[in-house]
Design a protein around this motif. Structure first.
Motif, PDB file in Angstrom:
ATOM      1  N   GLU A 101      12.709  12.032 -20.948  1.00 16.64           N
ATOM      2  CA  GLU A 101      12.810  10.540 -21.003  1.00 16.64           C
ATOM      3  C   GLU A 101      11.835   9.852 -20.545  1.00 16.64           C
ATOM      4  OE1 GLU A 101      14.061   6.867 -22.277  1.00 16.64           O
ATOM      5  OE2 GLU A 101      14.795   8.911 -23.327  1.00 16.64           O
ATOM      6  N   VAL A 102      11.421  10.369 -19.364  1.00 15.47           N
ATOM      7  CA  VAL A 102      10.743   9.656 -18.366  1.00 15.47           C
ATOM      8  C   VAL A 102       8.948   9.480 -19.576  1.00 15.47           C
ATOM      9  CG1 VAL A 102       8.792  10.685 -16.501  1.00 15.47           C
ATOM     10  CG2 VAL A 102      11.096  10.764 -16.555  1.00 15.47           C
ATOM     11  N   LEU A 103       8.869  10.311 -19.992  1.00 15.30           N
ATOM     12  CA  LEU A 103       7.413  10.646 -20.835  1.00 15.30           C
ATOM     13  C   LEU A 103       7.770   9.637 -21.437  1.00 15.30           C
ATOM     14  CD1 LEU A 103       4.880  12.446 -21.415  1.00 15.30           C
ATOM     15  CD2 LEU A 103       5.790  13.134 -23.003  1.00 15.30           C
ATOM     16  N   SER A 104       8.739   9.550 -22.772  1.00 17.02           N
ATOM     17  CA  SER A 104       7.980   8.837 -23.978  1.00 17.02           C
ATOM     18  C   SER A 104       9.316   7.134 -23.331  1.00 17.02           C
ATOM     19  CB  SER A 104       9.920   8.520 -24.689  1.00 17.02           C
ATOM     20  OG  SER A 104      10.758   9.232 -24.144  1.00 17.02           O
ATOM     21  N   THR A 105      10.063   7.111 -22.234  1.00 20.38           N
ATOM     22  CA  THR A 105       9.278   5.561 -21.578  1.00 20.38           C
ATOM     23  C   THR A 105       8.204   5.091 -20.784  1.00 20.38           C
ATOM     24  OG1 THR A 105      11.784   5.878 -21.229  1.00 20.38           O
ATOM     25  CG2 THR A 105      10.692   4.109 -19.574  1.00 20.38           C
ATOM     26  N   SER A 106       7.460   6.049 -20.359  1.00 16.40           N
ATOM     27  CA  SER A 106       6.178   5.827 -19.811  1.00 16.40           C
ATOM     28  C   SER A 106       5.006   5.478 -20.877  1.00 16.40           C
ATOM     29  CB  SER A 106       5.269   6.809 -18.611  1.00 16.40           C
ATOM     30  OG  SER A 106       6.587   7.253 -17.744  1.00 16.40           O
ATOM     31  N   VAL A 107       4.880   6.285 -21.836  1.00 15.65           N
ATOM     32  CA  VAL A 107       4.602   6.452 -23.295  1.00 15.65           C
ATOM     33  C   VAL A 107       4.536   4.716 -23.774  1.00 15.65           C
ATOM     34  CG1 VAL A 107       3.416   6.909 -25.664  1.00 15.65           C
ATOM     35  CG2 VAL A 107       4.318   8.731 -23.734  1.00 15.65           C
ATOM     36  N   ARG A 108       5.700   4.095 -23.938  1.00 14.93           N
ATOM     37  CA  ARG A 108       6.338   3.236 -24.753  1.00 14.93           C
ATOM     38  C   ARG A 108       5.877   2.115 -23.880  1.00 14.93           C
ATOM     39  NH1 ARG A 108       5.563   0.752 -29.022  1.00 14.93           N
ATOM     40  NH2 ARG A 108       5.782   3.472 -29.441  1.00 14.93           N
ATOM     41  N   ALA A 134       4.405  21.938 -24.321  1.00 14.46           N
ATOM     42  CA  ALA A 134       5.200  22.223 -25.244  1.00 14.46           C
ATOM     43  C   ALA A 134       5.065  20.393 -24.755  1.00 14.46           C
ATOM     44  CB  ALA A 134       6.464  22.341 -25.010  1.00 14.46           C
ATOM     45  N   HIS A 135       4.760  19.659 -24.015  1.00 17.68           N
ATOM     46  CA  HIS A 135       4.835  18.242 -23.328  1.00 17.68           C
ATOM     47  C   HIS A 135       3.926  17.611 -23.749  1.00 17.68           C
ATOM     48  CE1 HIS A 135       8.053  18.698 -19.934  1.00 17.68           C
ATOM     49  NE2 HIS A 135       8.446  19.206 -20.679  1.00 17.68           N
ATOM     50  N   VAL A 136       2.806  18.898 -23.460  1.00 17.00           N
ATOM     51  CA  VAL A 136       1.350  17.631 -24.048  1.00 17.00           C
ATOM     52  C   VAL A 136       1.505  17.389 -25.820  1.00 17.00           C
ATOM     53  CG1 VAL A 136      -0.925  18.068 -24.615  1.00 17.00           C
ATOM     54  CG2 VAL A 136       0.490  19.032 -22.513  1.00 17.00           C
ATOM     55  N   GLU A 137       2.474  18.544 -26.435  1.00 12.66           N
ATOM     56  CA  GLU A 137       2.815  18.278 -27.732  1.00 12.66           C
ATOM     57  C   GLU A 137       3.104  16.992 -28.259  1.00 12.66           C
ATOM     58  OE1 GLU A 137       4.419  21.963 -29.093  1.00 12.66           O
ATOM     59  OE2 GLU A 137       1.877  23.260 -28.518  1.00 12.66           O
ATOM     60  N   GLU A 138       4.557  16.797 -27.362  1.00 16.17           N
ATOM     61  CA  GLU A 138       5.457  15.815 -27.264  1.00 16.17           C
ATOM     62  C   GLU A 138       4.678  14.127 -27.156  1.00 16.17           C
ATOM     63  OE1 GLU A 138       9.084  14.289 -24.436  1.00 16.17           O
ATOM     64  OE2 GLU A 138       8.262  16.212 -24.306  1.00 16.17           O
ATOM     65  N   LEU A 139       3.539  14.541 -26.179  1.00 20.53           N
ATOM     66  CA  LEU A 139       2.399  13.129 -26.289  1.00 20.53           C
ATOM     67  C   LEU A 139       1.914  13.100 -27.523  1.00 20.53           C
ATOM     68  CD1 LEU A 139       1.341  11.173 -23.716  1.00 20.53           C
ATOM     69  CD2 LEU A 139       0.113  13.051 -23.556  1.00 20.53           C
ATOM     70  N   ALA A 140       1.765  13.866 -27.801  1.00 23.68           N
ATOM     71  CA  ALA A 140       0.908  13.892 -28.898  1.00 23.68           C
ATOM     72  C   ALA A 140       1.292  12.906 -29.788  1.00 23.68           C
ATOM     73  CB  ALA A 140      -0.112  14.589 -29.312  1.00 23.68           C
ATOM     74  N   MET A 141       2.879  13.833 -29.736  1.00 23.68           N
ATOM     75  CA  MET A 141       3.412  13.498 -31.391  1.00 23.68           C
ATOM     76  C   MET A 141       4.188  11.806 -31.155  1.00 23.68           C
ATOM     77  SD  MET A 141       5.943  16.178 -32.723  1.00 23.68           S
ATOM     78  CE  MET A 141       6.562  15.559 -31.732  1.00 23.68           C
ATOM     79  N   LEU A 142       4.652  11.149 -29.596  1.00 20.87           N
ATOM     80  CA  LEU A 142       4.763   9.931 -29.495  1.00 20.87           C
ATOM     81  C   LEU A 142       3.835   8.747 -29.725  1.00 20.87           C
ATOM     82  CD1 LEU A 142       6.689  10.637 -25.653  1.00 20.87           C
ATOM     83  CD2 LEU A 142       7.347   9.577 -28.069  1.00 20.87           C
ATOM     84  N   VAL A 143       2.324   9.410 -29.478  1.00 22.92           N
ATOM     85  CA  VAL A 143       1.269   8.177 -28.963  1.00 22.92           C
ATOM     86  C   VAL A 143       1.144   8.021 -30.937  1.00 22.92           C
ATOM     87  CG1 VAL A 143      -1.620   7.865 -28.859  1.00 22.92           C
ATOM     88  CG2 VAL A 143       0.314   8.964 -27.419  1.00 22.92           C
ATOM     89  N   LYS A 144       1.334   9.140 -31.302  1.00 23.18           N
ATOM     90  CA  LYS A 144       0.378   9.257 -32.960  1.00 23.18           C
ATOM     91  C   LYS A 144       1.608   8.423 -33.960  1.00 23.18           C
ATOM     92  CE  LYS A 144      -2.328  13.209 -33.632  1.00 23.18           C
ATOM     93  NZ  LYS A 144      -2.289  14.223 -34.053  1.00 23.18           N
ATOM     94  N   GLY A 145       3.127   8.313 -33.195  1.00 24.08           N
ATOM     95  CA  GLY A 145       4.144   7.203 -33.767  1.00 24.08           C
ATOM     96  C   GLY A 145       4.689   8.212 -34.885  1.00 24.08           C
TER      97      GLY A 145
END
Length: 145
Positions: A101-108, A134-145
């Motif tokens: 959640e910390v990552l997804s909130t920050s990215v958004r 795994a968090h880097v992979e999560e980041l890539a998916m969040l940014v790509k939407g």
């Protein structure tokens, strides 16, 4: 050459007058000299820690884009920087370590702030050795939407 980035890792340690003397003036000279040799290459300026001095940096150096570290509020930067000026950054490397959640909130928050201008999504300053892949992979998916 696709682009070049000028890093100034100690820019944030300077008082405003010294920032002008040791960061803005030399960067403007570097930009001018570089453009003389590579006029079509975009230049990204990254004055780490510059905070509120970033607007002056953007206005006075002639860089084509600004790199923002994690200490800059993206909503503030979106309002203060010249309209249309591309930005790069500014995810906190600790949010990437935290993931979830910390990552997804920050990215958004970053994506929303820079939705109306060109933006290169990136960390505010370097990936930590302890960052889970795994968090880097999560980041890539969040940014790509």
């Amino acid at each position: 050459m696709d682009a070049v980035q000028l890093f100034d890792s100690w820019a944030g340690s300077l008082a405003p007058a010294e920032f002008e003397r040791w960061v803005i003036a030399p960067t403007a000279r570097i930009v001018e000299a570089f453009r003389g040799r590579h006029p079509a290459t975009p230049i990204i300026g990254f004055p780490k820690g510059a905070g509120g001095k970033i607007r002056g940096y953007a206005d006075e150096t002639g860089v084509d884009a600004i790199g923002l570290d994690e200490t800059v509020d993206p909503a503030w930067a979106a309002k203060e920087l010249p309209a249309g000026l591309p930005v790069q950054g500014n995810l906190d490397p600790l949010a990437l370590i935290a993931g979830g959640e910390v990552l997804s909130t920050s990215v958004r928050r970053i994506l929303d702030a820079f939705a109306d201008r060109p933006h290169i999504f990136n960390l505010g300053h370097g990936i930590q050795q302890t960052t889970p892949i795994a968090h880097v992979e999560e980041l890539a998916m969040l940014v790509k939407g």
